[in-house]
Design an enzyme around this catalytic site. Sequence first.
Site, PDB file in Angstrom:
ATOM      1  N   SER A  38       0.823  -1.200   0.000  1.00  0.00           N
ATOM      2  CA  SER A  38       0.000   0.000   0.000  1.00  0.00           C
ATOM      3  C   SER A  38       0.863   1.260   0.000  1.00  0.00           C
ATOM      4  O   SER A  38       2.096   1.195   0.056  1.00  0.00           O
ATOM      5  CB  SER A  38      -0.924   0.001   1.230  1.00  0.00           C
ATOM      6  OG  SER A  38      -1.912   1.008   1.098  1.00  0.00           O
ATOM      7  N   PRO A 118       4.282   1.205  -7.758  1.00  0.00           N
ATOM      8  CA  PRO A 118       3.444   2.148  -7.016  1.00  0.00           C
ATOM      9  C   PRO A 118       2.390   1.469  -6.165  1.00  0.00           C
ATOM     10  O   PRO A 118       1.893   0.391  -6.497  1.00  0.00           O
ATOM     11  CB  PRO A 118       2.799   3.007  -8.113  1.00  0.00           C
ATOM     12  CG  PRO A 118       2.837   2.153  -9.336  1.00  0.00           C
ATOM     13  CD  PRO A 118       4.060   1.304  -9.219  1.00  0.00           C
ATOM     14  N   SER A 549     -21.661   2.452 -39.465  1.00  0.00           N
ATOM     15  CA  SER A 549     -20.358   1.882 -39.072  1.00  0.00           C
ATOM     16  C   SER A 549     -19.431   2.977 -38.537  1.00  0.00           C
ATOM     17  O   SER A 549     -18.460   3.344 -39.186  1.00  0.00           O
ATOM     18  CB  SER A 549     -19.717   1.131 -40.236  1.00  0.00           C
ATOM     19  OG  SER A 549     -19.660   1.897 -41.420  1.00  0.00           O
TER      20      SER A 549
END
Length: 638
Positions: A38, A118, A549
């Site tokens: 964490s 991270p 499309s």
Amino acid sequence: MADAPSAYETDALIADDIDAYLDAHQNKGLLRFITCGSVDDGKSTLIGRLLYDSKMVFEDQLAALESDSKKVGTQGQEIDFALLVDGLAAEREQGITIDVAYRFFATEKRKFIVADTPGHEQYTRNMVTGASTADLAVILIDARKGVLKQTRRHTFLCQLLGIRHMVLAVNKMDLVGYDRAVFDDIVAQYRTFAHELGMEGVTAIPLSGFRGDHITATPSPNMPWYDGPSLIGHLESVELASSALQQQPFAMPVQWVNRPDLDFRGFAGLIAGGSVKPGDTVRVVPSGKTSTVARIVTADGDLDEAVAGQSVTLTMADEIDCSRGDVIAAADAPPETADQFEATLVWMDDEALKPGRGYWLKLATQTVTATVQEPKYEIDIEHEQHIAAKTLALNAIGVAEVYTDKPLVFAPYVHSKTLGGFILVDKITNRTVAAGMLNFSLRRADNVHWQPTTIGREDHAALKSQTPRLLWFTGLSGSGKSTIANEVEKLLAQMNRHTFLLDGDNVRHGLNKDLGFTEADRIENIRRIGEVAKLMTDAGLVVLTAFISPFRAERDMVRAMLPEGEFVEIFVDTPLDVAEARDVKGLYKKARAGELKNFTGIDSPYEAPETPEIRVNTVEMTPVEAAEHIIRQILPLK
């Protein structure tokens, strides 16, 4: 008394020592590991301490580190080891890790590459990037906070990514008075969670990255109650992944064919598993051709044996067809091939998964087009359960079926990261949108085969004396697509051409009546039309389609289904305000009133063709003039 060595002899001894040192360093095993957990658990500080204690910080770096530590206000003017790793300005300003930082260090026994990943949930994709090549994970827990949501999330991801060795590092023990009860309670909580995931053999170590407790082999006087390994000691002793890979059957994805001259032809690549020697019988997959290895060539000379993790060039005793994307494998244990799989996906893009859209799938040295079906489920890591999902958003993890346009050579991810791990790349933006792990091939992929027929598409075209074409009309609602396509078909009929017009509204009465107008449904709508149109061109017809499309990716998907030159994109270029003013069906009015959701041009995007084969402007041309212009562009049809 023996004579003292001469200066020449001394230099020779020194040179021998240097060579011996370099040789020993060169042959040390390499362990790749990550630190995760964490926010503010001390990952960067721990890595900084590892670099410092292993003497991998130069004097000028140390001086700059001491200066920077004073600037950020480290308590007591001590060194802030996190600054060795947090290199981005944003990281230093926020005091967090954002990107993945890789660092190298070495001890007497082993070399290491560590990835500092991270802790923030929003950067999960970065953590997955760092974990994808790791052999070991150090899961950090702040002793003051215990097991947190991100601890569970990162542990799950590490297991998902096939990391075999886990270290539970209970950090900041100095801030809880080195209390053994705190450590034991955290370890008990974590082991319960790990056991639910089927993880066994987690090594728990109490430490302080800031103070250096239990980082190196020196026992910490602050925790006499702990008699387990230090972090460095454990990292030096775990089994290397390369050792396990060498026990697998030989497999090497071919990266490129080395042909420096007419006399040499070798196949270069990184060995994914097993070992190989000259004289070994190998098989090229998917072709199935076999041969014998003649030489193992490297820049330093030929080898008697090569093992997993080495990059080599193999030459064969026979001239065999082999190219980039093929896999050279042990003849008696080749990897599988399939084009339908169940896979686990970690979605890494801000734009959510679009089921049915074609993405580039890159696995080892292979690149194919892949479509992902609607997920079977998304994995809720926090509550350890499966939840229903129609798509996958940023950082979501889910399981889905993946179909490829041609067979992949693969192995389940649990057996081979190289042949089981892949990425998905958006065809338009070239962004990597997902990381994936192949779980297994679907049985139906082995049961369904293309049935050859005597009369082929060339025969059908010859009978009709024409060249098949797919005239793909695209444009906003109200642009005039259907009207112009109808005029083109009338002119072709007058020329005795065999045609068929597939109109968007007409198809939704039958083939696609089960589809709505969400992005996923629009993608599936076009995929089905593309498949039908392909069958019709196989029959030798000139096929006309009139569909909005709206997405380039799907138009490109249909183009890729056909032989080069048969797909003709016709952009009916009508400004939105003109199309809306026509509003023959009253659809724009409903969309503006909020009664019609996902309407192209209003609350759903239209991606105009960038380089269409034909462009017609209905402001400047009548439908008949536009049709005549198109006919002139597509002739001759034979």
